[in-house]
Scaffold this active site. Structure first.
Site, short mmCIF file in Angstrom:
data_model
loop_
_atom_site.label_atom_id
_atom_site.label_comp_id
_atom_site.label_asym_id
_atom_site.label_seq_id
_atom_site.Cartn_x
_atom_site.Cartn_y
_atom_site.Cartn_z
N ALA A 70 17.27 -10.80 -36.98
CA ALA A 70 18.13 -10.15 -37.88
C ALA A 70 18.27 -8.89 -37.34
CB ALA A 70 17.47 -10.17 -39.32
N ASP A 71 19.29 -8.05 -37.67
CA ASP A 71 19.64 -6.85 -37.17
C ASP A 71 20.15 -5.89 -38.54
OD1 ASP A 71 19.27 -4.88 -34.70
OD2 ASP A 71 21.10 -4.40 -35.64
N THR A 72 19.94 -4.77 -38.94
CA THR A 72 20.39 -4.05 -39.81
C THR A 72 21.02 -2.92 -39.21
OG1 THR A 72 18.90 -4.74 -41.29
CG2 THR A 72 19.95 -2.87 -42.09
#
Length: 191
Positions: free
Chosen positions: A74-76
């Site tokens: 994941a990446d935000t």
């Protein structure tokens, strides 16, 4: 009752928040991380940036995934209009980011990728977040005491600044923490 397919889940994230959120779903998993340079090609739409980065992180595992392994990456990103705000590298940069977010609405977009040796599914989730107008003293207190240098946009919604500063959110609260767990649950069920 087991809600999830019997995969060997691997969370590729050092983030204690993501680990906590995945545990809350009742998934058993191990944590493995690989260093990946988080850069993206120019011209990507802002919602494509975190998906691209999540897939880049997943690619680092391709050669070593067993038949039953599923890696979750994941990446935000925090976006103010068309601009992606990264993680601050200093006290001054963190304060400057929060001053820019103060009194305004921004978007938090998390890209997630589920990868096995046979398939891949990626998605993103968007949450609109509105800060009240923050005082300089509030910003400096938060940055001094909470040191948000590992957080996109220089804040954690679950911390003090979220409690006193967030006027309104539209979308997933957990997405702002770094993992849209309701949507992830649906994707795991259909994986």
């Amino acid at each position: 009752m087991n809600w999830f397919p019997t995969y060997n889940f691997i969370l590729a994230s050092k983030s204690p928040r993501r680990q906590q959120l995945l545990q809350a779903l009742g998934i058993e998993f191990t944590v493995q991380t690989k260093e990946v340079e988080e850069v993206w090609p120019a011209g990507l739409a802002i919602e494509e940036v975190p998906v691209y980065l999540a897939e880049l992180k997943a690619d680092a595992f391709n050669a070593e995934l067993g038949e039953n392994d599923v890696v979750i990456t994941a990446d935000t990103v925090v976006c103010l209009g068309p601009e992606v705000l990264g993680k601050p590298e200093s006290f001054d940069e963190a304060c400057a980011m929060l001053h820019r977010l103060s009194g305004r609405e921004h978007q938090v977009i998390t890209g997630v990728c589920l990868t096995s040796s046979k398939k891949r599914k990626s998605f993103y989730s968007v949450t609109n977040v509105e800060f009240k107008t923050l005082t300089a003293a509030e910003i400096e207190y938060y940055v001094t005491h909470f040191k948000p240098y590992d957080k996109a946009g220089a804040y954690g919604i679950q911390e003090w600044i979220g409690s006193i500063g967030i006027k309104h959110i539209e979308g997933s609260f957990y997405n702002v923490m770094g993992l849209p767990i309701q949507k992830l649950y649906e994707y795991i069920q259909s994986f």
